[in-house]
Design a protein around this motif. Sequence first.
Motif, mmCIF file in Angstrom:
data_model
loop_
_atom_site.group_PDB
_atom_site.id
_atom_site.type_symbol
_atom_site.label_atom_id
_atom_site.label_comp_id
_atom_site.label_asym_id
_atom_site.label_seq_id
_atom_site.Cartn_x
_atom_site.Cartn_y
_atom_site.Cartn_z
ATOM 1 N N ASN A 164 16.696 18.265 6.336
ATOM 2 C CA ASN A 164 15.543 18.836 5.667
ATOM 3 C C ASN A 164 14.577 17.725 5.262
ATOM 4 N N LEU A 165 13.322 17.856 5.644
ATOM 5 C CA LEU A 165 12.319 16.846 5.342
ATOM 6 C C LEU A 165 11.582 17.177 4.050
ATOM 7 N N TYR A 166 11.290 16.145 3.290
ATOM 8 C CA TYR A 166 10.499 16.335 2.084
ATOM 9 C C TYR A 166 9.544 15.154 1.950
ATOM 10 N N GLN A 167 8.449 15.372 1.271
ATOM 11 C CA GLN A 167 7.401 14.357 1.176
ATOM 12 C C GLN A 167 7.535 13.536 -0.102
ATOM 13 N N VAL A 168 7.384 12.217 0.073
ATOM 14 C CA VAL A 168 7.405 11.298 -1.070
ATOM 15 C C VAL A 168 6.292 10.266 -0.876
ATOM 16 N N VAL A 183 0.864 -1.174 0.000
ATOM 17 C CA VAL A 183 0.000 0.000 0.000
ATOM 18 C C VAL A 183 0.902 1.225 0.000
ATOM 19 N N THR A 184 0.495 2.281 -0.703
ATOM 20 C CA THR A 184 1.319 3.482 -0.807
ATOM 21 C C THR A 184 0.797 4.578 0.109
ATOM 22 N N PHE A 185 1.704 5.104 0.908
ATOM 23 C CA PHE A 185 1.384 6.216 1.797
ATOM 24 C C PHE A 185 2.290 7.394 1.474
ATOM 25 N N GLY A 186 1.796 8.600 1.706
ATOM 26 C CA GLY A 186 2.665 9.762 1.683
ATOM 27 C C GLY A 186 3.510 9.724 2.941
ATOM 28 N N THR A 187 4.807 9.947 2.790
ATOM 29 C CA THR A 187 5.701 9.857 3.941
ATOM 30 C C THR A 187 6.785 10.910 3.843
ATOM 31 N N GLN A 188 7.400 11.247 4.955
ATOM 32 C CA GLN A 188 8.458 12.249 4.980
ATOM 33 C C GLN A 188 9.822 11.569 5.036
ATOM 34 N N GLU A 189 10.751 12.085 4.251
ATOM 35 C CA GLU A 189 12.109 11.571 4.220
ATOM 36 C C GLU A 189 13.073 12.703 4.557
ATOM 37 N N ASP A 190 14.288 12.311 4.979
ATOM 38 C CA ASP A 190 15.342 13.266 5.313
ATOM 39 C C ASP A 190 16.344 13.305 4.159
#
Length: 417
Positions: free
Chosen positions: A199-203, A187-194
């Motif tokens: 700096n965090l960005y959404q993928v 399942v695909t979720f929006g998540t934050q990466e470093d």
Amino acid sequence: MKKKTLSLLLATVLLSSGLPLTTFAEEVQQTPQESSEQAQEVETSTSESITQESSSQPIAPPTESTQERPPIETTESSNETIPSVDPIPSEVVEASPTEVIQEAPPVNEVTIPVETAAIHFEKNTTTEEFVDRIGESARSVGQEKDLFASVMIAQAILESGSGGSDLSQEPYNNLFGIKGDYEGQFVTFGTQEDDGLGNLYQVQAAFRKYPTVKESLEDYSKLLTDGIDGSPLFYQGTWKSHSESYKNATEALTGTYATDIQYGEKLNELIQTYNLTQYDHTKGEIVPGGDFEPYNNVNYDTGNSYAWGNCTQYVYNRITQLGGHVDLNMGNGQDWGYTGVSRGYEVSNTPKAGTAVSFPAGVLGADPAYGHVAFVEHVHEDGSILISEMNAVGLGVVSTRTITAGFGGMLTYVTPK
């Protein structure tokens, strides 16, 4: 004239010899200022080079797919919130062979130790129901995979917010926020990466989707038993066969599975609060060499009539667990025999399994002022006895030992009502 000429020459020499001294003094005064400026430059550079770690957390509505295979699998925390407690984000750290970690220059710092006693979880119904839901599955997986089910359940509580995260619920059943796919299901979720610089960005990220929580537990256990790429023994410290207790396993997870330095302490507190060690044994299992099931770590003395972590409270809890009864005011360990006689309990100097055994002060390691009390797990044919006790090797620690027949007759045995 000669005197005037000599005086003039002497003055000239003295004047010219003094100039370098003045110049050197100016240089000495300027040096500290330049060093300070250099230190500031280093400090600024150091602060700029520090990066913050952040585990990814699903933050957007999921989309399901079974056709397209997702990218390479990784394991990260869903970082959801536990009802009435503060969970910590965690992640499995897999260091790249080519990764270089640059240490910051040493600086003068004062480290303030963290009081681990400050970590405390209050029981809540949501978490108790979650434990009831996954406990038996965790017990089964733990027995099969040489893992502590207690640790597994505690991690599931932290990682899924006691089953409150969307990812951990039906139809996804992902208790540990493991990325990738499970038999093609994800399942695909929006998540934050470093980005590596804090700096965090959404993928959009793919998380494994399991048919039931049992598959989630089994898949998680595979990670601990198989390790990570290039290091199959990475989590061997969590294996029962490599640990004396669950505390060794939680210590091994700190800094490996999670970067939180208090991760192990939080797991330990959850294990104690919800008595999760009961799932580390086969259901109905007997204490090795004893006649009864293992201690369940439940404190039935809710008012703490006996001192927490001491022998008296343990024996009260052990007897209550097994369906017996002793009073909450039997006194110090050495007093149980006298108190028992005065209150109509069966008391004798003949050992019997299932009884409280009272030690006089100073006898066989008993406290010289208060004595000691333990629980008789088994009486051997030769008259020696196997006892379980608390605070013999440490406050709050349950241990067992065998008392030889020659000493057993020196003690007093109180049969619960």
